[in-house]
Design a protein around this motif. Structure first.
Motif, PDB file in Angstrom:
ATOM      1  N   UNK A 218       0.844  -1.195   0.000  1.00  0.00           N
ATOM      2  CA  UNK A 218       0.000   0.000   0.000  1.00  0.00           C
ATOM      3  C   UNK A 218       0.880   1.245   0.000  1.00  0.00           C
ATOM      4  N   UNK A 219       0.234   2.385  -0.223  1.00  0.00           N
ATOM      5  CA  UNK A 219       0.942   3.664  -0.205  1.00  0.00           C
ATOM      6  C   UNK A 219       0.372   4.529   0.904  1.00  0.00           C
ATOM      7  N   UNK A 220       1.250   5.153   1.656  1.00  0.00           N
ATOM      8  CA  UNK A 220       0.879   6.080   2.719  1.00  0.00           C
ATOM      9  C   UNK A 220       1.400   7.456   2.350  1.00  0.00           C
ATOM     10  N   UNK A 221       0.509   8.434   2.371  1.00  0.00           N
ATOM     11  CA  UNK A 221       0.912   9.829   2.185  1.00  0.00           C
ATOM     12  C   UNK A 221       0.602  10.529   3.484  1.00  0.00           C
ATOM     13  N   UNK A 222       1.656  10.962   4.159  1.00  0.00           N
ATOM     14  CA  UNK A 222       1.508  11.543   5.483  1.00  0.00           C
ATOM     15  C   UNK A 222       2.769  12.317   5.824  1.00  0.00           C
ATOM     16  N   UNK A 223       2.652  13.185   6.808  1.00  0.00           N
ATOM     17  CA  UNK A 223       3.847  13.847   7.329  1.00  0.00           C
ATOM     18  C   UNK A 223       4.676  12.810   8.077  1.00  0.00           C
ATOM     19  N   UNK A 224       5.958  12.886   7.914  1.00  0.00           N
ATOM     20  CA  UNK A 224       6.863  11.990   8.627  1.00  0.00           C
ATOM     21  C   UNK A 224       7.462  12.804   9.767  1.00  0.00           C
ATOM     22  N   UNK A 225       6.886  12.665  10.929  1.00  0.00           N
ATOM     23  CA  UNK A 225       7.263  13.457  12.093  1.00  0.00           C
ATOM     24  C   UNK A 225       8.466  12.812  12.775  1.00  0.00           C
ATOM     25  N   UNK A 226       9.649  13.093  12.261  1.00  0.00           N
ATOM     26  CA  UNK A 226      10.852  12.405  12.721  1.00  0.00           C
ATOM     27  C   UNK A 226      11.134  12.526  14.212  1.00  0.00           C
ATOM     28  N   UNK A 227      10.971  13.690  14.837  1.00  0.00           N
ATOM     29  CA  UNK A 227      11.265  13.749  16.270  1.00  0.00           C
ATOM     30  C   UNK A 227      10.376  12.838  17.122  1.00  0.00           C
ATOM     31  N   UNK A 228       9.152  12.553  16.648  1.00  0.00           N
ATOM     32  CA  UNK A 228       8.223  11.748  17.434  1.00  0.00           C
ATOM     33  C   UNK A 228       8.010  10.349  16.867  1.00  0.00           C
ATOM     34  N   UNK A 229       8.728  10.014  15.821  1.00  0.00           N
ATOM     35  CA  UNK A 229       8.552   8.712  15.183  1.00  0.00           C
ATOM     36  C   UNK A 229       9.292   7.641  15.967  1.00  0.00           C
ATOM     37  N   UNK A 230       8.601   6.547  16.251  1.00  0.00           N
ATOM     38  CA  UNK A 230       9.244   5.473  16.996  1.00  0.00           C
ATOM     39  C   UNK A 230       9.713   4.374  16.043  1.00  0.00           C
ATOM     40  N   UNK A 231      10.676   3.596  16.495  1.00  0.00           N
ATOM     41  CA  UNK A 231      11.248   2.548  15.661  1.00  0.00           C
ATOM     42  C   UNK A 231      10.252   1.444  15.364  1.00  0.00           C
ATOM     43  N   UNK A 232       9.333   1.187  16.279  1.00  0.00           N
ATOM     44  CA  UNK A 232       8.333   0.145  16.040  1.00  0.00           C
ATOM     45  C   UNK A 232       7.461   0.501  14.837  1.00  0.00           C
ATOM     46  N   UNK A 233       7.107   1.770  14.719  1.00  0.00           N
ATOM     47  CA  UNK A 233       6.322   2.220  13.575  1.00  0.00           C
ATOM     48  C   UNK A 233       7.066   2.056  12.266  1.00  0.00           C
ATOM     49  N   UNK A 234       8.321   2.423  12.258  1.00  0.00           N
ATOM     50  CA  UNK A 234       9.135   2.243  11.055  1.00  0.00           C
ATOM     51  C   UNK A 234       9.284   0.765  10.703  1.00  0.00           C
ATOM     52  N   UNK A 235       9.402  -0.070  11.701  1.00  0.00           N
ATOM     53  CA  UNK A 235       9.531  -1.506  11.479  1.00  0.00           C
ATOM     54  C   UNK A 235       8.302  -2.052  10.754  1.00  0.00           C
ATOM     55  N   UNK A 236       7.113  -1.602  11.162  1.00  0.00           N
ATOM     56  CA  UNK A 236       5.887  -2.041  10.486  1.00  0.00           C
ATOM     57  C   UNK A 236       5.890  -1.611   9.019  1.00  0.00           C
ATOM     58  N   UNK A 237       6.330  -0.394   8.775  1.00  0.00           N
ATOM     59  CA  UNK A 237       6.389   0.083   7.384  1.00  0.00           C
ATOM     60  C   UNK A 237       7.327  -0.789   6.548  1.00  0.00           C
ATOM     61  N   UNK A 238       8.503  -1.079   7.090  1.00  0.00           N
ATOM     62  CA  UNK A 238       9.475  -1.872   6.345  1.00  0.00           C
ATOM     63  C   UNK A 238       8.997  -3.307   6.138  1.00  0.00           C
ATOM     64  N   UNK A 239       8.444  -3.923   7.175  1.00  0.00           N
ATOM     65  CA  UNK A 239       8.000  -5.319   7.083  1.00  0.00           C
ATOM     66  C   UNK A 239       6.874  -5.483   6.070  1.00  0.00           C
ATOM     67  N   UNK A 240       5.964  -4.529   6.024  1.00  0.00           N
ATOM     68  CA  UNK A 240       4.828  -4.624   5.106  1.00  0.00           C
ATOM     69  C   UNK A 240       5.118  -3.982   3.759  1.00  0.00           C
ATOM     70  N   UNK A 241       6.323  -3.459   3.597  1.00  0.00           N
ATOM     71  CA  UNK A 241       6.734  -2.818   2.343  1.00  0.00           C
ATOM     72  C   UNK A 241       5.728  -1.750   1.893  1.00  0.00           C
TER      73      UNK A 241
END
Length: 170
Positions: free
Chosen positions: A144-167
């Motif tokens: 899928x495609x997500x269009x959203x602000x990438x709030x780097x100061x508040x972004x957690x690694x678990x969230x990024x992991x989900x993005x990477x795992x689900x491509x």
């Protein structure tokens, strides 16, 4: 190419009409309106290419969960424009309430309202203002495609992991 669609969609969501304000000098406002008009023509040309993909592309607009976020990713005007070009737009009921857009305005513009947030997150493209939380990220499917602000100061690694795992394209 379906790939060009995502470039267009990003362009469409990031380029908005200039604010109607008397604070700007007339020449600045005129130039802004000219730029917005040119962008609208380019956007219309790109939207015509979307119809050649052969199937309707679905867009999902969920309610914003962040307590300070009052915006919504698409206005009823945007929904009408995109649905006129063949997009199917699913909006979670009440998604526009904080931005003073009613569910009725969205349905009259061509959106499909749903109380089911899972249906919204199953769309080809999900667009939000704030980055999805972990619960929302779990609802995404591969590719899928997500269009959203990438709030780097508040972004957690678990969230990024989900993005990477689900491509997820983000």
């Amino acid at each position: 190419h379906p790939h060009y669609f995502f470039h267009f969609l990003f362009f469409f969501l990031m380029i908005r009409r200039p604010p109607r304000s008397t604070l700007f000098p007339y020449t600045t406002l005129f130039r802004s309106q000219k730029l917005a008009s040119d962008a609208t023509v380019q956007t219309s040309e790109l939207l015509q290419e979307v119809g050649k993909i052969g199937r309707s592309i679905t867009l999902g607009i969920p309610k914003e969960k962040h307590h300070n976020e009052k915006r919504v990713a698409l206005t009823p005007h945007d929904v009408k424009l995109l649905s006129g070009f063949g997009f199917k737009i699913f909006i979670e009921e009440g998604a526009g309430n904080q931005a003073f857009f009613s569910d009725n305005q969205y349905s009259e513009s061509g959106a499909i309202l749903t109380p089911d947030v899972k249906k919204v997150f199953r769309c080809d493209v999900v667009t939000k203002i704030a980055f999805p939380d972990v619960e929302e990220l779990k609802l995404f499917n591969k590719g899928q495609t997500l269009i959203s602000a990438l709030d780097l100061p508040h972004l957690d690694l678990e969230g990024l992991r989900y993005l990477f795992e689900k491509k997820v394209n983000a």
